[in-house]
Design a protein around this motif. Sequence first.
Motif, mmCIF file in Angstrom:
data_model
loop_
_atom_site.group_PDB
_atom_site.id
_atom_site.type_symbol
_atom_site.label_atom_id
_atom_site.label_comp_id
_atom_site.label_asym_id
_atom_site.label_seq_id
_atom_site.Cartn_x
_atom_site.Cartn_y
_atom_site.Cartn_z
ATOM 1 N N ILE A 100 0.846 -1.209 0.000
ATOM 2 C CA ILE A 100 0.000 0.000 0.000
ATOM 3 C C ILE A 100 0.878 1.256 0.000
ATOM 4 O O ILE A 100 0.399 2.348 0.282
ATOM 5 C CB ILE A 100 -1.006 0.015 1.185
ATOM 6 C CG1 ILE A 100 -0.287 0.032 2.544
ATOM 7 C CG2 ILE A 100 -1.959 -1.160 1.104
ATOM 8 C CD1 ILE A 100 -1.212 0.433 3.692
ATOM 9 N N PRO A 124 -4.836 3.009 -1.295
ATOM 10 C CA PRO A 124 -6.010 3.206 -0.433
ATOM 11 C C PRO A 124 -6.229 4.698 -0.137
ATOM 12 O O PRO A 124 -5.502 5.533 -0.666
ATOM 13 C CB PRO A 124 -5.619 2.463 0.844
ATOM 14 C CG PRO A 124 -4.130 2.384 0.838
ATOM 15 C CD PRO A 124 -3.627 2.701 -0.540
ATOM 16 N N THR A 135 -10.136 1.599 -2.522
ATOM 17 C CA THR A 135 -8.752 1.299 -2.893
ATOM 18 C C THR A 135 -8.708 0.844 -4.342
ATOM 19 O O THR A 135 -9.470 -0.040 -4.732
ATOM 20 C CB THR A 135 -8.216 0.153 -1.992
ATOM 21 O OG1 THR A 135 -8.315 0.554 -0.638
ATOM 22 C CG2 THR A 135 -6.775 -0.192 -2.317
#
Length: 273
Positions: A100, A124, A135
């Motif tokens: 992420i 995200p 996301t």
Amino acid sequence: MQEHKKSFGVFFVGAGMMGGSMVRSLLRSNAFGPDQIGCCSAKDGTAEKLAAETGISVVDLDSETQPCTNVVVLACKPQQLAALSPSATSSFNGALLISILAGTPISKIRERFPNARAIVRAMPNTPGSIGAGITGWASDQTLQPEDASAVATVLGSLGEAIHTQESELDAVTAISGSGPAYLFLFTEALEKAARGFGFDDATALKLARQTMIGAAKLMSESPLHPSELRRQVTSPGGTTQAAVQSFEQGGLHDLVRTAAQAAHARSIELSKL
Ligand SMILES: NC(=O)c1ccc[n+]([C@@H]2O[C@H](COP(=O)([O-])OP(=O)(O)OC[C@H]3O[C@@H](n4cnc5c(N)ncnc54)[C@H](OP(=O)(O)O)[C@@H]3O)[C@@H](O)[C@H]2O)c1
């Protein structure tokens, strides 16, 4: 030196705001039990705090105990990736890697984890920390069904997830990644306008903030398109129409497009650093 292994279903590298909320949400939904989740952090004690709160395990990647895991979530800051030792990265050989890290391309992650089974890069947003995010994600190969299902579970812990091409992630960043800040900025502007009418600070904030929260909830619960919800509160010749006309004459749509384009350009620039 004898090497020990500790097995997990999912292992988090980074246990801060995003990593922590993903762990809490995965536990809440019973997707994994505490004994199936491991984590590590740097030296500020976030992993230990999260473990004490949730019952998951902490593994120091530089110790002789190495995690053996099916899925790894990279949830540290992009600049912290370089600090991971080679022994740490090699312990993730063969795992599905979900990153992420904002702005870090899959190719850069592949350099650090050459033997990962597959790499997913996700973008995200902050409402993800309360499970209300969206996301966008892309992968470096077509995922096997069990990996696609693991991605849906792990990213689903942040809210909704949509599959995109990696080349589209800069645009996802410009719309949903940075988007929450656009709403907060609009709320600040509305709060300022309320103060301009003479309301005290607390009342001005309450009026503006609760209006945005209520409108967002209404949008979430109604099947109608936002433009229809707007039309419903805009009677011809009424107060809302006067304000909407003023926004349109002021070029609101162009301004939002220009702002999103600026975020998009910056996202491209940052991913090249
Ligand atoms: N926050 C958002 O809304 C958002 C949105 C999109 C993307 N992201 C991405 O999500 C990632 C995490 O953001 P965050 O807000 O959760 O950050 P954060 O709260 O600062 O957490 C970072 C975590 O990574 C740990 N860490 C640092 N260096 C490490 C290392 N070498 N090995 C293992 N763990 C290490 C930190 O440990 P210590 O605390 O011990 O230093 C901490 O647990 C970032 O890459 C960011 O780009 C965040």
